[in-house]
Design an enzyme around this catalytic site. Structure first.
Site, PDB file in Angstrom:
ATOM      1  N   VAL A  43      -3.616  -3.059   3.661  1.00 33.52           N
ATOM      2  CA  VAL A  43      -2.210  -3.247   4.022  1.00 33.52           C
ATOM      3  C   VAL A  43      -1.322  -2.270   3.261  1.00 33.52           C
ATOM      4  CG1 VAL A  43      -0.284  -4.893   4.149  1.00 33.52           C
ATOM      5  CG2 VAL A  43      -2.603  -5.658   4.664  1.00 33.52           C
ATOM      6  N   CYS A  44      -1.612  -2.043   1.987  1.00 29.25           N
ATOM      7  CA  CYS A  44      -0.824  -1.091   1.191  1.00 29.25           C
ATOM      8  C   CYS A  44      -0.947   0.319   1.757  1.00 29.25           C
ATOM      9  CB  CYS A  44      -1.244  -1.129  -0.274  1.00 29.25           C
ATOM     10  SG  CYS A  44      -0.899  -2.707  -1.072  1.00 29.25           S
ATOM     11  N   THR A  45      -2.118   0.668   2.222  1.00 29.93           N
ATOM     12  CA  THR A  45      -2.323   1.975   2.848  1.00 29.93           C
ATOM     13  C   THR A  45      -1.445   2.091   4.087  1.00 29.93           C
ATOM     14  OG1 THR A  45      -4.561   2.120   1.963  1.00 29.93           O
ATOM     15  CG2 THR A  45      -4.068   3.495   3.882  1.00 29.93           C
TER      16      THR A  45
END
Length: 151
Positions: A43-45
């Site tokens: 998700v951070c990517t």
């Protein structure tokens, strides 16, 4: 967690480019604090891919983006290189989560930051706070709209 209208807590953190960044040095510019859990997580990517794609929009709105997680500067360097991130990724690494605690976004039980976006205006006042939760990617268009209203 900080609230709209609060004075943003000042901080100094080291970026992935080995420079130190002090929030109060950015008076006169809107600042987007992108607190996120961990580099390289799925998700951070996706979240940072959205900010990278919208970077010109944010620059046109006189806004400085700072990504902030508990990762080390070394991890940030590798992540920034892989993702083509040119805005600073700041290491809230040691003491772990200290800045996140000031903003009320550090999840003590998990040892990471929650996914929260905070906009600090040109005078150092919090103008926007949105807790997205760990599994959700922020809407960069919504964030840009808030910045447009602060111009």
């Amino acid at each position: 967690m900080v609230k709209v209208g609060d004075k943003a807590p000042d901080f100094v953190l080291k970026g992935h480019d080995d420079k130190e960044y002090k929030l109060s040095d950015y008076k006169g510019k809107n600042v987007v604090l992108v607190f996120y859990p961990l580099d390289f997580s799925p998700v951070c990517t996706n979240e940072h891919a959205c900010f990278v794609d919208a970077l010109k929009t944010f620059e046109g709105l006189n806004a400085q983006i700072f990504g902030i997680s508990v990762d080390s500067t070394w991890t940030h360097k590798a992540f920034a290189e892989k993702m083509n991130i040119s805005y600073p990724l700041l290491a809230d690494f040691h003491p772990k989560g200290e800045v996140g605690k000031k903003y009320g976004v550090y999840l003590e039980d998990k040892g990471i930051h929650n996914r929260v976006t905070i906009i600090v205006d040109k005078e150092g006042i919090v103008r926007y706070v949105e807790e997205h939760g760990i599994p959700n990617v922020p809407d960069v268009n919504k964030i840009a709209k808030v910045l447009e209203e602060l111009k």
